[in-house]
Design an enzyme around this catalytic site. Structure first.
Site, PDB file in Angstrom:
ATOM      1  N   HIS A 173      18.127   6.953  19.571  1.00  0.00           N
ATOM      2  CA  HIS A 173      19.444   7.162  18.960  1.00  0.00           C
ATOM      3  C   HIS A 173      20.165   5.824  18.779  1.00  0.00           C
ATOM      4  CE1 HIS A 173      23.771   8.693  19.543  1.00  0.00           C
ATOM      5  NE2 HIS A 173      23.370   9.209  18.397  1.00  0.00           N
ATOM      6  N   HIS A 204      27.902   2.843  13.040  1.00  0.00           N
ATOM      7  CA  HIS A 204      28.271   4.222  13.375  1.00  0.00           C
ATOM      8  C   HIS A 204      29.685   4.597  12.968  1.00  0.00           C
ATOM      9  CE1 HIS A 204      29.812   7.478  15.954  1.00  0.00           C
ATOM     10  NE2 HIS A 204      28.595   7.978  15.827  1.00  0.00           N
TER      11      HIS A 204
HETATM   12  O1  G3P Z   1      22.174  12.425  14.479  1.00  0.00           O
HETATM   13  C1  G3P Z   1      22.450  12.727  15.797  1.00  0.00           C
HETATM   14  C2  G3P Z   1      23.674  11.993  16.283  1.00  0.00           C
HETATM   15  O2  G3P Z   1      23.546  10.645  15.926  1.00  0.00           O
HETATM   16  C3  G3P Z   1      24.939  12.561  15.733  1.00  0.00           C
HETATM   17  O3  G3P Z   1      26.077  12.032  16.320  1.00  0.00           O
HETATM   18  O4  G3P Z   1      28.009  10.534  16.459  1.00  0.00           O
HETATM   19  O5  G3P Z   1      25.871   9.840  17.470  1.00  0.00           O
HETATM   20  O6  G3P Z   1      26.120   9.887  15.012  1.00  0.00           O
HETATM   21  P1  G3P Z   1      26.520  10.508  16.303  1.00  0.00           P
HETATM   22 MG    MG Z   2      24.150   9.324  14.365  1.00  0.00          MG
END
Ligand code: G3P
Ligand code: MG
Length: 250
Positions: free
Chosen positions: A15, A57
């Site tokens: 992630h 992000h």
């Molecule tokens: O795609 C999964 C996750 O990345 C969604 O939440 O806020 O971490 O982008 P965020």
């Molecule tokens: Mg994400």
């Protein structure tokens, strides 16, 4: 259209790269994820003022760079002046916000698969997807597995469905709700990506009944990952891919 989409479940997706060990969404975090054994990464995409795509992000620069204000208000050249590493640790000073083109090169070099999450500012959903689709059309290597395009924004996914129908799509939700099956079907999504806070056996069964893969974010506890995989989840997103990959091999 061929909507088949294959992953080797149970899959661990890094992630924002290996974001526990390096600044999230930077090339170094992605490279580190690959070194830790990850085969898939997830990153977040934003549109710039001059209609380029940058990996970051938040809608603003404040948290993960030494800049301030909205990403959308600055040109690529301005954004590339920023430091995206020093907020995390001194050893990462000089790390830049990657462009989508730079990201694609790195993914190719490290043979990584990717989930590109479109983070569109309000009103920019269509354009963010269109620009992303265009860059992918020009730069995505011919023999490379296609990126999974996901978004919380229905408008962004609709636009992708229109601009690049062949790219697999993932419906990103917090929670599986009564209208979710209709939405996933309408958007012809191959995955449904849900929050770990709301997933339950009922939602997993409904998603499986639609013949879609299920991915859960963000799971950093091996016990929870094991439990989810045992329930039939296909993939998890984790901030610590190295730790999770070795834990799953035990
Ligand atoms: O795609 C999964 C996750 O990345 C969604 O939440 O806020 O971490 O982008 P965020
Ligand atoms: Mg994400």
């Amino acid at each position: 259209m061929d909507t088949s989409f294959n992953i080797d479940a149970p899959l661990i997706i890094a992630h924002r790269g290996a974001n526990v060990d390096a600044p999230e969404n930077t090339l170094i975090a992605i490279e580190l994820a690959a070194q830790q054994g990850a085969t898939w990464i997830e990153v977040d995409l934003h549109l710039t003022a001059d209609r380029r795509i940058i990996v970051i992000h938040d809608e603003t620069l404040n948290r993960t760079t030494n800049g301030k204000g909205r990403v959308l208000d600055q040109s690529l050249a301005q954004l590339q002046q920023l430091d995206a590493g020093s907020w995390f640790a001194n050893e990462f000073v000089g790390e830049q916000l990657p462009t989508l083109e730079q990201l694609i090169k790195l993914l190719d070099q490290f043979k990584l698969n990717v989930n590109l999450e479109i983070k569109a500012d309000a009103g920019m959903e269509g354009e963010t997807s269109e620009v992303t689709a265009k860059i992918l059309q020009q730069h995505w290597p011919v023999n490379k597995s296609l990126p999974l395009i996901s978004s919380f924004s229905t408008l962004a996914l609709e636009s992708m469905q229109h601009s690049a129908p062949h790219l697999p799509r993932g419906l990103l939700l917090e929670k599986w709700e009564t209208n979710s099956a209709a939405l996933a079907t309408k958007l012809d999504c191959v995955t449904v990506n849900l929050s770990r806070h709301y997933v339950d056996a009922g939602s997993i069964d409904s998603i499986k009944a639609l013949n879609k893969k299920i991915m859960i974010y963000t799971v950093n506890e091996p016990t929870q990952a094991r439990e989810l995989f045992n329930m039939g989840v296909d993939a998890i997103f984790t901030d610590c891919p190295g730790y999770m990959i070795s834990a799953m091999q035990e």
